[in-house]
Motif scaffolding. Structure first.
Motif, PDB file in Angstrom:
ATOM      1  N   VAL A  87       0.817  -1.123  -0.012  1.00  0.00           N
ATOM      2  CA  VAL A  87      -0.227   0.071  -0.030  1.00  0.00           C
ATOM      3  C   VAL A  87       0.977   1.315  -0.190  1.00  0.00           C
ATOM      4  CG1 VAL A  87      -1.743   1.393   1.337  1.00  0.00           C
ATOM      5  CG2 VAL A  87      -2.043  -1.200   1.036  1.00  0.00           C
ATOM      6  N   ARG A  88       1.937   1.176   0.675  1.00  0.00           N
ATOM      7  CA  ARG A  88       2.762   2.316   0.832  1.00  0.00           C
ATOM      8  C   ARG A  88       3.483   2.741  -0.389  1.00  0.00           C
ATOM      9  NH1 ARG A  88       8.660   2.797   3.291  1.00  0.00           N
ATOM     10  NH2 ARG A  88       8.910   5.131   3.279  1.00  0.00           N
ATOM     11  N   VAL A  89       3.909   1.438  -1.104  1.00  0.00           N
ATOM     12  CA  VAL A  89       4.460   1.684  -2.460  1.00  0.00           C
ATOM     13  C   VAL A  89       3.346   2.533  -3.668  1.00  0.00           C
ATOM     14  CG1 VAL A  89       5.388   0.805  -4.485  1.00  0.00           C
ATOM     15  CG2 VAL A  89       6.384  -0.026  -2.220  1.00  0.00           C
ATOM     16  N   MET A  90       2.085   1.922  -3.453  1.00  0.00           N
ATOM     17  CA  MET A  90       1.078   2.160  -4.374  1.00  0.00           C
ATOM     18  C   MET A  90       0.935   3.723  -4.011  1.00  0.00           C
ATOM     19  SD  MET A  90      -1.654  -0.982  -3.928  1.00  0.00           S
ATOM     20  CE  MET A  90      -2.988   0.236  -4.587  1.00  0.00           C
ATOM     21  N   MET A  91       0.801   4.264  -3.026  1.00  0.00           N
ATOM     22  CA  MET A  91       0.514   5.567  -2.474  1.00  0.00           C
ATOM     23  C   MET A  91       1.786   6.536  -3.076  1.00  0.00           C
ATOM     24  SD  MET A  91      -2.390   5.644  -1.308  1.00  0.00           S
ATOM     25  CE  MET A  91      -2.418   7.293  -0.605  1.00  0.00           C
ATOM     26  N   ARG A  92       2.994   6.094  -3.038  1.00  0.00           N
ATOM     27  CA  ARG A  92       4.147   6.641  -3.741  1.00  0.00           C
ATOM     28  C   ARG A  92       3.875   6.623  -5.188  1.00  0.00           C
ATOM     29  NH1 ARG A  92       9.574   4.250  -2.099  1.00  0.00           N
ATOM     30  NH2 ARG A  92       8.499   4.274  -0.196  1.00  0.00           N
ATOM     31  N   SER A  93       3.552   5.724  -5.815  1.00  0.00           N
ATOM     32  CA  SER A  93       3.329   5.677  -7.276  1.00  0.00           C
ATOM     33  C   SER A  93       2.299   6.613  -7.551  1.00  0.00           C
ATOM     34  CB  SER A  93       2.908   4.250  -7.689  1.00  0.00           C
ATOM     35  OG  SER A  93       4.065   3.379  -7.527  1.00  0.00           O
ATOM     36  N   ALA A  94       1.005   6.628  -6.878  1.00  0.00           N
ATOM     37  CA  ALA A  94      -0.064   7.507  -7.223  1.00  0.00           C
ATOM     38  C   ALA A  94       0.366   9.138  -6.877  1.00  0.00           C
ATOM     39  CB  ALA A  94      -1.089   7.363  -6.163  1.00  0.00           C
ATOM     40  N   ALA A  95       1.333   9.185  -5.985  1.00  0.00           N
ATOM     41  CA  ALA A  95       1.852  10.531  -5.946  1.00  0.00           C
ATOM     42  C   ALA A  95       2.690  11.076  -6.979  1.00  0.00           C
ATOM     43  CB  ALA A  95       2.347  10.841  -4.501  1.00  0.00           C
ATOM     44  N   GLU A  96       3.496  10.047  -7.280  1.00  0.00           N
ATOM     45  CA  GLU A  96       4.275  10.567  -8.361  1.00  0.00           C
ATOM     46  C   GLU A  96       3.460  10.687  -9.882  1.00  0.00           C
ATOM     47  OE1 GLU A  96       7.269   7.604 -11.362  1.00  0.00           O
ATOM     48  OE2 GLU A  96       7.096   7.344  -9.453  1.00  0.00           O
ATOM     49  N   VAL A  97       2.790   9.792 -10.181  1.00  0.00           N
ATOM     50  CA  VAL A  97       1.770  10.154 -11.145  1.00  0.00           C
ATOM     51  C   VAL A  97       0.767  11.532 -11.037  1.00  0.00           C
ATOM     52  CG1 VAL A  97      -0.473   9.328 -12.524  1.00  0.00           C
ATOM     53  CG2 VAL A  97       1.397   7.750 -11.937  1.00  0.00           C
ATOM     54  N   GLN A  98       0.474  11.794  -9.892  1.00  0.00           N
ATOM     55  CA  GLN A  98      -0.219  13.148  -9.810  1.00  0.00           C
ATOM     56  C   GLN A  98       0.841  14.141 -10.092  1.00  0.00           C
ATOM     57  OE1 GLN A  98      -1.797  13.628  -5.801  1.00  0.00           O
ATOM     58  NE2 GLN A  98      -3.207  15.157  -6.435  1.00  0.00           N
ATOM     59  N   ARG A  99       2.037  14.273  -9.492  1.00  0.00           N
ATOM     60  CA  ARG A  99       2.937  15.328  -9.680  1.00  0.00           C
ATOM     61  C   ARG A  99       3.095  15.283 -11.405  1.00  0.00           C
ATOM     62  NH1 ARG A  99       5.729  13.089  -5.557  1.00  0.00           N
ATOM     63  NH2 ARG A  99       6.888  11.832  -6.665  1.00  0.00           N
ATOM     64  N   GLN A 100       3.388  14.390 -12.074  1.00  0.00           N
ATOM     65  CA  GLN A 100       3.333  14.255 -13.433  1.00  0.00           C
ATOM     66  C   GLN A 100       2.343  14.872 -14.125  1.00  0.00           C
ATOM     67  OE1 GLN A 100       4.404  10.329 -14.755  1.00  0.00           O
ATOM     68  NE2 GLN A 100       6.403  10.405 -14.076  1.00  0.00           N
ATOM     69  N   GLN A 101       1.284  14.649 -13.812  1.00  0.00           N
ATOM     70  CA  GLN A 101      -0.144  15.158 -14.524  1.00  0.00           C
ATOM     71  C   GLN A 101      -0.291  16.594 -14.074  1.00  0.00           C
ATOM     72  OE1 GLN A 101      -3.399  12.952 -12.983  1.00  0.00           O
ATOM     73  NE2 GLN A 101      -3.063  11.394 -14.619  1.00  0.00           N
ATOM     74  N   MET A 102       0.167  17.066 -12.835  1.00  0.00           N
ATOM     75  CA  MET A 102       0.037  18.481 -12.697  1.00  0.00           C
ATOM     76  C   MET A 102       1.233  19.145 -13.443  1.00  0.00           C
ATOM     77  SD  MET A 102      -0.658  18.404  -8.338  1.00  0.00           S
ATOM     78  CE  MET A 102      -0.557  19.947  -8.388  1.00  0.00           C
ATOM     79  N   ALA A 103       2.179  18.605 -13.702  1.00  0.00           N
ATOM     80  CA  ALA A 103       3.357  19.334 -14.447  1.00  0.00           C
ATOM     81  C   ALA A 103       3.016  19.347 -16.004  1.00  0.00           C
ATOM     82  CB  ALA A 103       4.509  18.592 -14.300  1.00  0.00           C
ATOM     83  N   GLU A 104       2.060  18.377 -16.330  1.00  0.00           N
ATOM     84  CA  GLU A 104       1.735  18.377 -17.843  1.00  0.00           C
ATOM     85  C   GLU A 104       0.704  19.520 -17.888  1.00  0.00           C
ATOM     86  OE1 GLU A 104       0.564  14.506 -18.794  1.00  0.00           O
ATOM     87  OE2 GLU A 104       2.335  13.787 -18.754  1.00  0.00           O
ATOM     88  N   GLN A 105      -0.188  19.505 -16.953  1.00  0.00           N
ATOM     89  CA  GLN A 105      -1.372  20.630 -17.128  1.00  0.00           C
ATOM     90  C   GLN A 105      -0.768  21.974 -16.726  1.00  0.00           C
ATOM     91  OE1 GLN A 105      -4.405  19.827 -17.439  1.00  0.00           O
ATOM     92  NE2 GLN A 105      -4.982  21.960 -17.745  1.00  0.00           N
ATOM     93  N   ALA A 106       0.382  22.096 -16.107  1.00  0.00           N
ATOM     94  CA  ALA A 106       0.844  23.413 -16.123  1.00  0.00           C
ATOM     95  C   ALA A 106       1.494  23.826 -17.242  1.00  0.00           C
ATOM     96  CB  ALA A 106       1.820  23.428 -14.769  1.00  0.00           C
ATOM     97  N   ALA A 107       2.104  22.988 -18.173  1.00  0.00           N
ATOM     98  CA  ALA A 107       2.727  23.173 -19.221  1.00  0.00           C
ATOM     99  C   ALA A 107       1.850  23.394 -20.383  1.00  0.00           C
ATOM    100  CB  ALA A 107       3.515  22.022 -19.732  1.00  0.00           C
ATOM    101  N   LYS A 108       0.676  22.724 -20.236  1.00  0.00           N
ATOM    102  CA  LYS A 108      -0.433  22.934 -21.015  1.00  0.00           C
ATOM    103  C   LYS A 108      -0.865  24.548 -20.820  1.00  0.00           C
ATOM    104  CE  LYS A 108      -2.021  18.553 -22.253  1.00  0.00           C
ATOM    105  NZ  LYS A 108      -3.214  17.721 -22.049  1.00  0.00           N
ATOM    106  N   ASP A 109      -1.177  24.870 -19.528  1.00  0.00           N
ATOM    107  CA  ASP A 109      -1.708  26.232 -19.416  1.00  0.00           C
ATOM    108  C   ASP A 109      -0.789  27.258 -19.769  1.00  0.00           C
ATOM    109  OD1 ASP A 109      -3.922  25.246 -18.207  1.00  0.00           O
ATOM    110  OD2 ASP A 109      -3.202  25.262 -16.229  1.00  0.00           O
ATOM    111  N   ASP A 110       0.638  27.286 -19.964  1.00  0.00           N
ATOM    112  CA  ASP A 110       1.532  27.949 -20.122  1.00  0.00           C
ATOM    113  C   ASP A 110       1.665  28.233 -21.793  1.00  0.00           C
ATOM    114  OD1 ASP A 110       2.464  28.521 -17.387  1.00  0.00           O
ATOM    115  OD2 ASP A 110       4.347  27.273 -17.864  1.00  0.00           O
ATOM    116  N   GLU A 111       1.336  26.936 -22.332  1.00  0.00           N
ATOM    117  CA  GLU A 111       1.076  27.258 -23.956  1.00  0.00           C
ATOM    118  C   GLU A 111       0.004  28.092 -24.159  1.00  0.00           C
ATOM    119  OE1 GLU A 111       0.932  23.220 -25.541  1.00  0.00           O
ATOM    120  OE2 GLU A 111       2.901  22.810 -25.150  1.00  0.00           O
ATOM    121  N   ARG A 112      -1.205  27.877 -23.657  1.00  0.00           N
ATOM    122  CA  ARG A 112      -2.273  28.742 -23.941  1.00  0.00           C
ATOM    123  C   ARG A 112      -2.110  30.112 -23.693  1.00  0.00           C
ATOM    124  NH1 ARG A 112      -6.444  24.767 -20.814  1.00  0.00           N
ATOM    125  NH2 ARG A 112      -6.120  23.090 -22.156  1.00  0.00           N
ATOM    126  N   ASP A 113      -1.288  30.567 -22.630  1.00  0.00           N
ATOM    127  CA  ASP A 113      -1.229  31.996 -22.441  1.00  0.00           C
ATOM    128  C   ASP A 113      -0.288  32.637 -23.286  1.00  0.00           C
ATOM    129  OD1 ASP A 113      -2.670  31.713 -20.024  1.00  0.00           O
ATOM    130  OD2 ASP A 113      -1.116  31.338 -18.776  1.00  0.00           O
TER     131      ASP A 113
END
Length: 113
Positions: A87-113
């Protein structure tokens, strides 16, 4: 009345707009499919991590119980520890994926601006 040169220019502009809309639709469909596969891969990764933790805990617990002659005590203990580790490793993986998705969303938002 519209000048023929002006009319031709408007037709070229409309053709470009149609081409860009088609390209945008194609990119949207591709992105959706990529997201679907990445979500499935993430789910399998988490399942494998949990099962691996349980399997390793079972193996260690069973071995210790055979070695000491105390059958269910260490088996149960290490299975629970393996579950907690999975469960601990799963939570770490989920946090990693969430960070990647947030970075991709931030990059998309920067492209729009």
């Amino acid at each position: 009345m519209i000048d023929p040169a002006e009319k031709e220019r408007l037709e070229r502009l409309e053709a470009r707009i149609r081409a860009l809309k088609k390209a945008e639709v194609a990119n949207t469909e591709k992105g959706h499919m990529d997201e679907h596969y990445s979500q499935a891969q993430l789910a399998w990764r988490m399942v494998v991590e949990l099962v691996a933790g349980l399997g390793i805990g079972f193996g260690i617990g069973y071995t210790v119980d055979l070695w000491l002659g105390t059958m269910p005590i260490f088996l149960v203990l290490f299975i629970l520890l393996g579950f907690a580790a999975g469960v601990r490793v799963m939570m770490r993986s989920a946090a990693e994926v969430q960070r990647q998705q947030m970075a991709e969303q931030a990059a998309k938002d920067d492209e729009r601006d």
